[in-house]
Design a protein around this motif. Structure first.
Motif, PDB file in Angstrom:
ATOM      1  N   ALA A 183       0.849  -1.061  -0.017  1.00 31.36           N
ATOM      2  CA  ALA A 183       0.092  -0.041   0.027  1.00 31.36           C
ATOM      3  C   ALA A 183       0.799   1.200   0.108  1.00 31.36           C
ATOM      4  O   ALA A 183       0.359   2.334  -0.745  1.00 31.36           O
ATOM      5  CB  ALA A 183      -1.018   0.010   1.061  1.00 31.36           C
ATOM      6  N   VAL A 184       1.909   1.431   0.823  1.00 29.06           N
ATOM      7  CA  VAL A 184       2.763   2.506   0.872  1.00 29.06           C
ATOM      8  C   VAL A 184       3.520   2.498  -0.744  1.00 29.06           C
ATOM      9  O   VAL A 184       3.708   3.623  -1.141  1.00 29.06           O
ATOM     10  CB  VAL A 184       3.954   2.317   1.848  1.00 29.06           C
ATOM     11  N   ALA A 185       4.040   1.753  -0.983  1.00 33.12           N
ATOM     12  CA  ALA A 185       4.786   1.564  -2.271  1.00 33.12           C
ATOM     13  C   ALA A 185       3.944   1.997  -3.555  1.00 33.12           C
ATOM     14  O   ALA A 185       4.530   2.456  -4.458  1.00 33.12           O
ATOM     15  CB  ALA A 185       5.618  -0.045  -2.580  1.00 33.12           C
ATOM     16  N   LEU A 186       2.838   1.687  -3.575  1.00 35.74           N
ATOM     17  CA  LEU A 186       1.770   2.211  -4.543  1.00 35.74           C
ATOM     18  C   LEU A 186       0.985   3.375  -4.454  1.00 35.74           C
ATOM     19  O   LEU A 186       0.460   3.874  -5.359  1.00 35.74           O
ATOM     20  CB  LEU A 186       0.731   0.966  -4.818  1.00 35.74           C
ATOM     21  N   THR A 187       1.239   3.945  -3.204  1.00 36.14           N
ATOM     22  CA  THR A 187       0.288   5.138  -2.999  1.00 36.14           C
ATOM     23  C   THR A 187       0.844   6.176  -2.335  1.00 36.14           C
ATOM     24  O   THR A 187       0.595   7.388  -2.486  1.00 36.14           O
ATOM     25  CB  THR A 187      -0.763   4.786  -2.237  1.00 36.14           C
ATOM     26  N   ASP A 188       2.203   6.098  -1.826  1.00 37.25           N
ATOM     27  CA  ASP A 188       2.700   7.241  -0.981  1.00 37.25           C
ATOM     28  C   ASP A 188       3.182   8.211  -1.788  1.00 37.25           C
ATOM     29  O   ASP A 188       3.794   7.894  -2.897  1.00 37.25           O
ATOM     30  CB  ASP A 188       4.043   6.788  -0.050  1.00 37.25           C
ATOM     31  N   PRO A 189       3.108   9.558  -1.604  1.00 34.64           N
ATOM     32  CA  PRO A 189       3.795  10.578  -2.654  1.00 34.64           C
ATOM     33  C   PRO A 189       5.235  10.690  -2.479  1.00 34.64           C
ATOM     34  O   PRO A 189       5.738  11.420  -3.688  1.00 34.64           O
ATOM     35  CB  PRO A 189       2.831  11.900  -2.099  1.00 34.64           C
ATOM     36  N   HIS A 190       5.805  10.319  -1.477  1.00 32.72           N
ATOM     37  CA  HIS A 190       7.359  10.414  -1.416  1.00 32.72           C
ATOM     38  C   HIS A 190       8.154   9.563  -1.774  1.00 32.72           C
ATOM     39  O   HIS A 190       7.939   8.347  -1.671  1.00 32.72           O
ATOM     40  CB  HIS A 190       7.697  10.695   0.115  1.00 32.72           C
ATOM     41  N   GLU A 191       8.970   9.539  -2.740  1.00 32.57           N
ATOM     42  CA  GLU A 191       9.615   8.612  -3.623  1.00 32.57           C
ATOM     43  C   GLU A 191      10.348   7.696  -2.624  1.00 32.57           C
ATOM     44  O   GLU A 191      10.231   6.665  -2.684  1.00 32.57           O
ATOM     45  CB  GLU A 191      10.683   9.336  -4.753  1.00 32.57           C
ATOM     46  N   TRP A 192      11.227   8.200  -1.934  1.00 37.23           N
ATOM     47  CA  TRP A 192      12.029   7.575  -0.888  1.00 37.23           C
ATOM     48  C   TRP A 192      11.226   6.665   0.286  1.00 37.23           C
ATOM     49  O   TRP A 192      11.782   5.419   0.258  1.00 37.23           O
ATOM     50  CB  TRP A 192      13.136   8.316  -0.201  1.00 37.23           C
ATOM     51  N   THR A 193      10.056   7.135   0.447  1.00 37.34           N
ATOM     52  CA  THR A 193       9.391   6.186   1.337  1.00 37.34           C
ATOM     53  C   THR A 193       8.813   4.778   0.717  1.00 37.34           C
ATOM     54  O   THR A 193       8.704   4.091   1.221  1.00 37.34           O
ATOM     55  CB  THR A 193       8.105   7.132   1.982  1.00 37.34           C
ATOM     56  N   ARG A 194       8.448   5.322  -0.691  1.00 37.16           N
ATOM     57  CA  ARG A 194       8.284   4.087  -1.712  1.00 37.16           C
ATOM     58  C   ARG A 194       9.061   3.273  -1.653  1.00 37.16           C
ATOM     59  O   ARG A 194       9.079   1.994  -1.784  1.00 37.16           O
ATOM     60  CB  ARG A 194       7.688   4.530  -3.207  1.00 37.16           C
ATOM     61  N   VAL A 195      10.439   3.855  -2.040  1.00 34.83           N
ATOM     62  CA  VAL A 195      11.707   2.775  -1.993  1.00 34.83           C
ATOM     63  C   VAL A 195      11.845   2.102  -0.802  1.00 34.83           C
ATOM     64  O   VAL A 195      12.058   0.883  -0.880  1.00 34.83           O
ATOM     65  CB  VAL A 195      12.994   3.681  -2.377  1.00 34.83           C
ATOM     66  N   VAL A 196      11.629   2.574   0.339  1.00 36.68           N
ATOM     67  CA  VAL A 196      11.933   1.870   1.622  1.00 36.68           C
ATOM     68  C   VAL A 196      10.836   0.654   1.919  1.00 36.68           C
ATOM     69  O   VAL A 196      11.228  -0.560   1.888  1.00 36.68           O
ATOM     70  CB  VAL A 196      11.816   2.717   2.914  1.00 36.68           C
ATOM     71  N   ALA A 197       9.510   0.996   1.408  1.00 35.26           N
ATOM     72  CA  ALA A 197       8.500  -0.077   1.334  1.00 35.26           C
ATOM     73  C   ALA A 197       8.801  -1.263   0.281  1.00 35.26           C
ATOM     74  O   ALA A 197       8.601  -2.275   0.623  1.00 35.26           O
ATOM     75  CB  ALA A 197       7.206   0.571   1.143  1.00 35.26           C
ATOM     76  N   ARG A 198       9.191  -0.846  -0.912  1.00 36.21           N
ATOM     77  CA  ARG A 198       9.412  -1.911  -1.863  1.00 36.21           C
ATOM     78  C   ARG A 198      10.612  -2.580  -1.675  1.00 36.21           C
ATOM     79  O   ARG A 198      10.631  -4.065  -1.801  1.00 36.21           O
ATOM     80  CB  ARG A 198       9.320  -1.344  -3.216  1.00 36.21           C
ATOM     81  N   LYS A 199      11.733  -2.097  -1.082  1.00 35.59           N
ATOM     82  CA  LYS A 199      12.899  -3.108  -0.756  1.00 35.59           C
ATOM     83  C   LYS A 199      12.435  -3.939   0.345  1.00 35.59           C
ATOM     84  O   LYS A 199      13.099  -5.026   0.374  1.00 35.59           O
ATOM     85  CB  LYS A 199      14.128  -2.084  -0.325  1.00 35.59           C
ATOM     86  N   ALA A 200      11.503  -3.443   1.292  1.00 31.21           N
ATOM     87  CA  ALA A 200      11.368  -4.278   2.424  1.00 31.21           C
ATOM     88  C   ALA A 200      10.325  -5.477   2.072  1.00 31.21           C
ATOM     89  O   ALA A 200      10.410  -6.515   2.478  1.00 31.21           O
ATOM     90  CB  ALA A 200      10.692  -3.625   3.734  1.00 31.21           C
ATOM     91  N   ALA A 201       9.392  -5.131   1.088  1.00 27.02           N
ATOM     92  CA  ALA A 201       8.454  -6.103   0.373  1.00 27.02           C
ATOM     93  C   ALA A 201       9.253  -7.150  -0.461  1.00 27.02           C
ATOM     94  O   ALA A 201       8.741  -8.330  -0.299  1.00 27.02           O
ATOM     95  CB  ALA A 201       7.378  -5.363  -0.525  1.00 27.02           C
ATOM     96  N   SER A 202      10.503  -6.828  -1.218  1.00 26.50           N
ATOM     97  CA  SER A 202      10.934  -7.961  -1.976  1.00 26.50           C
ATOM     98  C   SER A 202      11.588  -8.949  -1.090  1.00 26.50           C
ATOM     99  O   SER A 202      11.895  -9.796  -1.519  1.00 26.50           O
ATOM    100  CB  SER A 202      12.081  -7.014  -2.551  1.00 26.50           C
ATOM    101  N   GLU A 203      11.773  -8.819   0.424  1.00 31.87           N
ATOM    102  CA  GLU A 203      12.157  -9.732   1.012  1.00 31.87           C
ATOM    103  C   GLU A 203      11.535 -10.747   1.629  1.00 31.87           C
ATOM    104  O   GLU A 203      11.715 -11.777   2.111  1.00 31.87           O
ATOM    105  CB  GLU A 203      12.964  -9.187   2.390  1.00 31.87           C
ATOM    106  N   LEU A 204       9.897 -10.125   1.099  1.00 33.33           N
ATOM    107  CA  LEU A 204       8.941 -11.261   1.659  1.00 33.33           C
ATOM    108  C   LEU A 204       8.471 -12.514   0.737  1.00 33.33           C
ATOM    109  O   LEU A 204       7.601 -12.968   1.144  1.00 33.33           O
ATOM    110  CB  LEU A 204       7.703 -10.567   2.144  1.00 33.33           C
ATOM    111  N   GLY A 205       8.927 -12.258  -0.352  1.00 35.10           N
ATOM    112  CA  GLY A 205       8.954 -13.449  -1.538  1.00 35.10           C
ATOM    113  C   GLY A 205       7.408 -13.323  -1.942  1.00 35.10           C
ATOM    114  O   GLY A 205       7.034 -12.468  -1.962  1.00 35.10           O
TER     115      GLY A 205
END
Length: 917
Positions: A183-205
């Motif tokens: 939800a953060v990676a697809l909706t947050d207006p701040h680029e680096w916040t989206r980066v943090v979210a998708r990097k963490a999500a990628s560890e969840l397989g």
């Protein structure tokens, strides 16, 4: 082991390097000896890349790498030992001087990590890959949150934004954490916040990748609101949002998030989608596959291009692979990369050469559980071997990239088109004649012909012809337990431009009553058609005619052009039939060449003898499934099971079968077409100390109409590869029934919602209708006769003879997970009864157990199967094998031994892009 050895001897150096790196994952207890053996066989002079990789791998397995390394660096072993015992700086200074002195060329830096491996300070790349637990995934995601939050412009604010996610991860609720991060990676207006979210999500397989793939396919999901779209546009200094919609931006952010995943399971799921999806959804996922880490999706694409049963899907996989390897401009990927480290173009062409090889020339890559780790490790070694060109990153802003993404999708879609099937397939209609009534001991004739028809055939058989081929030879196989069949396997010649010859079989009824005759048409190891003849046998008297009327013939398995290719992937098919003397006749059929009669079993089989053997096996199985046996006890019980299995093998096998089996590849797909329901093929062993067949091969039971169906056989219909809807049937006394759906279907649980828990018979009939998957999680109970208990009480028993009344959709996948809370018994005939009746009812295939399995492991095993089958898109037989391998690493009790497949092993079905209403 034989496949790994073959890969170590492959002529392509990258494959040998991949095999070296993957050895400890593929053969944990035997890798050291195998690598040491390979060190002695290396070509001289030593190649720096292969010898260095091998030395490090030997150190990881506690084998001595000093002789090989000393030979490579041309230094004494004592001096090398001293350098490895020193500090890191001294080691690299020693290494630099040795390389210069020896005049070595090539990637000499590859030997550097030997010091860490020698001193036990690092782990091999493959060591933690298989089956990462929820705890491991949660910890990795937390670490990623901490690492990437520290790089945020406001680290404290970033840490606070993800506090709730951290709590979920601490509870190991990886599914909820994945949803929050997405939800953060697809909706947050701040680029680096989206980066943090998708990097963490990628560890969840797959916990995070599956909902992202659903979103990429067109399912509903989070998308930025208008304020967020404007914020992202202003970040790109845009004065308007023309052409930038919330939906389009969300789709780009979804693809961007998936590109960060590098785990093998997500890579396989992306590859399967790139092969199986169509339209814009396929174009989007192909772009993701091309921009992921090269070791993620490419290994699965290579295996698919070589070994998927369907030629259409092999062609689709090969085309995607070619575009990615060639760095097609529409993919917007200037370089290939491994975990964001880019390497020069042109170093993946060997993958295309591998795909172009004849499948008979390569013996190591048939099993995806071997091939994909080897290819993955080979690709991941590339940056160290060929050098790098920097890190993959983009200076473009999100709005600009999203606009490019939207323009690239139609271009990619235009690149791909369906290819024609390589063979001509001409339909022939079976004409099978046999009396409707015949008498005991009076010989009757069964005639079989494939007729050319002008119009659409009723129950056609698709006969394959190569270009210019005037005729094709098929095998006609007759199985009839109630008859003595003289010469039950005969050849049939089918001309391209007409009907086949008529093949006649002499049958002598042995017993009165309703009887069935199973007739199969085979092309190599592929069954390309199957029919069932129903007849009535009466006692012979002076006043009754020996035969009368014409028997009803039912087509069980019509094979269309695509399904034909889905059948012929078995390395061997064994036709095993009960002869008049009670012994078993064995015939071997290979993909090419003539059939081979192997002989008869050494003894005949009486019911009492079979029952005694099953009692002994049941005792061992009960002990093996006792709560948490120690590893030592488990090894001892498996040895006993192998010894008992070998005792039965010695009685049922013809002389010479052992050498035939030794000639098959490990994990070969082996089909048993047998009229003896009671033989537990998975639990046999060719030698007293040998490996059980269920661990050695991918075993499949071919359906044999050996008993009359309890009702009308289902009418075949066209089946697509898409899985839209599933039904989950949860019976009585199942712990936490509400959690079973998530454990079974993972993030695709919604396709099976709501589960049917302790339902009535009417509810069961209602909800089975139209489902692509029917999955039972019910206790298997033996009293008063074996049944699945879908609710408590007498009214909650599902008997084999009731299956026809369920209304199963023709082509549905049926998985009967028979659970137990107490002692288990071997239930071969019951498994076969359920398998046969579900097959008659239309299941393609049926998966069940040889006996009730502890509930916790039963539910988790099913989840492993669907991950490989419905998400990664592997054929059913390979998916079952991969699930067994995963379970062997995770479970303390060997429940994986007791799962069996009844039907075609080559059925390929995947979750659809979106379910039909």
């Amino acid at each position: 082991m034989s496949a790994l050895k073959a890969a170590l001897g492959d002529p392509v150096g990258w494959i040998r390097i991949g095999a070296i790196r993957a050895a400890q994952e593929l053969a944990p207890t035997r890798a050291g000896g195998l690598l040491a053996e390979h060190a002695g066989a290396l070509r001289r002079p030593l190649a720096v890349d292969e010898a260095s990789t091998l030395a490090i791998a030997m150190a990881h397995t506690r084998e001595n790498p000093l002789p090989l390394t000393a030979e490579l660096l041309q230094v004494p072993q004592d001096r090398l030992r001293e350098a490895l015992a020193g500090n890191r700086a001294d080691w690299f200074e020693f290494l630099r001087a040795s390389v210069t002195s020896a005049g070595l060329r090539g990637p000499v830096g590859v030997i550097g990590p030997l010091i860490a491996a020698w001193n036990g300070l690092s782990y091999p790349p493959a060591a933690l890959r298989p089956g990462r637990s929820a705890a491991h995934r949660a910890q990795a995601a937390k670490s990623a949150l901490d690492r990437w939050s520290r790089m945020h412009a406001d680290p404290a604010a970033a840490a606070g934004a993800f506090e709730a996610v951290r709590t979920m991860l601490e509870r190991e609720d990886t599914a909820a954490a994945a949803d929050a991060l997405i939800a953060v990676a697809l909706t947050d207006p701040h680029e680096w916040t989206r980066v943090v979210a998708r990097k963490a999500a990628s560890e969840l397989g797959l916990d995070a990748a599956t909902p992202l793939l659903r979103k990429l396919a067109g399912d509903d999901g989070p998308h930025p609101d208008a304020d967020a779209v404007w914020a992202i546009a202003r970040d790109d200094r845009r004065e308007s949002i023309d052409g930038l919609t919330p939906e389009g931006l969300s789709m780009f952010l979804t693809a961007e998030a998936l590109e960060d995943f590098a785990d093998p399971a997500t890579g396989a799921a992306v590859a399967a989608a790139a092969i199986g999806w169509d339209g814009d959804a396929r174009a989007r996922v192909v772009r993701v596959a091309g921009r992921m880490s090269a070791s993620a999706a490419l290994p699965a694409l290579v295996w698919s291009a070589r070994h998927l049963p369907s030629p259409r899907e092999r062609a689709r996989a090969a085309e995607v692979l070619h575009r990615i390897v060639a760095l097609d401009g529409a993919l917007d990927a200037p370089f290939h990369h491994i975990h964001r480290i880019e390497f020069p173009h042109g170093h993946l062409d060997w993958l295309l050469d591998l795909v172009a090889r004849n499948r008979t020339q390569t013996s190591w890559d048939g099993d995806p559980g071997v091939a994909i780790p080897i290819l993955r490790e080979a690709i991941e070694a590339l940056p160290d071997m060929v050098g790098t060109v920097g890190q993959a990153y983009s200076t473009a802003r999100t709005a600009h990239l999203a606009m490019l993404f939207g323009s690239h999708v139609p271009t990619i879609r235009h690149l791909f088109g369906d290819r024609p099937l390589p063979k001509a397939r001409l339909e022939r209609e079976p004409k099978i004649d046999f009396p409707e009534q015949c008498s005991v001991d009076a010989e009757v004739t069964l005639t079989v012909q494939l007729r050319a028809v002008a119009g659409p055939a009723v129950g056609p058989v698709a006969v394959p012809f190569d270009e210019g081929e005037a005729e094709v030879e098929l095998l006609v196989v007759v199985q009839a337990p109630g008859f003595s069949v003289r010469e039950p396997v005969k050849a049939m010649t089918v001309p391209r431009d007409g009907s086949s010859e008529t093949v006649a079989f002499a049958l002598r009824p042995r017993a009165a009553g309703e009887q069935v005759i199973d007739v199969k048409f085979m092309h190599g190891t592929a069954t390309i058609g199957q029919s069932c003849v129903a007849t009535r046998v009466i006692e012979r008297t002076e006043t009754t005619p020996e035969s009368a009327g014409t028997a009803a013939v039912t087509m069980l398995e019509p094979i269309d052009a695509e399904a034909l290719e889905l059948a012929g992937v078995a390395e061997a098919t064994f036709l095993v039939q009960t002869a008049d003397n009670g012994r078993l006749d064995w015939t071997l059929v290979r993909p090419t060449g003539p059939r081979e009669f192997l002989g008869q079993s050494s003894g005949a089989f009486e019911p009492a003898r079979v029952a005694a053997w099953q009692v002994e096996q049941s005792r061992l199985i009960r002990e093996m499934l006792e709560p948490e046996p120690t590893p030592e006890d488990l090894d001892a019980l498996r040895a006993q099971l192998a010894a008992t299995g070998n005792e039965l093998y010695a009685q049922i096998a013809p002389k010479g079968l052992e050498s035939v089996l030794d000639g098959l590849n490990e994990n070969a797909l082996v089909v048993f077409d047998c009229d003896a329901d009671w033989i537990p093929w998975e639990l046999l062993a060719s030698r007293p100390e040998g490996t059980l067949w269920g661990e050695r091969f991918v075993l499949v039971r071919s359906p044999v109409a050996s008993r009359p169906p309890h009702a009308t056989i289902a009418t075949p219909t066209t089946v697509t590869t898409a899985l839209d809807r599933a039904l989950l049937v949860v019976g009585d006394e199942i712990d936490r029934p509400g959690r079973v759906g998530q454990l079974t279907f993972g993030r695709m649980e919604a396709r099976a919602a709501p589960p049917l828990i302790k339902a009535s018979w009417a509810e069961l009939q209602r909800d089975v209708a139209g489902k692509d998957i029917v999955h039972f999680v019910c206790h298997g109970r033996q009293q008063p006769s074996y049944h699945l208990s879908y609710r408590e009480g007498v009214a909650g028993r599902l008997l084999p003879r009731q299956v026809h009344a369920l209304g199963v959709k023709w082509g549905a996948v049926v998985f009967a997970n028979a659970c137990s809370s107490g002692a288990s018994d071997l239930l071969l005939s019951d498994f076969q009864s359920f398998g046969r009746e579900f097959y008659y009812a239309g299941a393609r295939p049926f998966i069940g157990t040889l006996g009730p399995v502890p509930t916790r492991e039963a539910v988790e095993f099913a989840g492993l199967f669907y991950e490989h089958f419905a998400i990664a898109g592997l054929p059913a037989g390979h998916a079952l094998r991969m699930a067994r391998q995963d379970a062997a690493r995770r479970f303390k009790r060997p429940v994986w031994l007791f799962y069996c497949l009844y039907g075609s092993p080559s059925v390929v079905r995947r979750w659809s892009t979106a379910p039909r209403a």
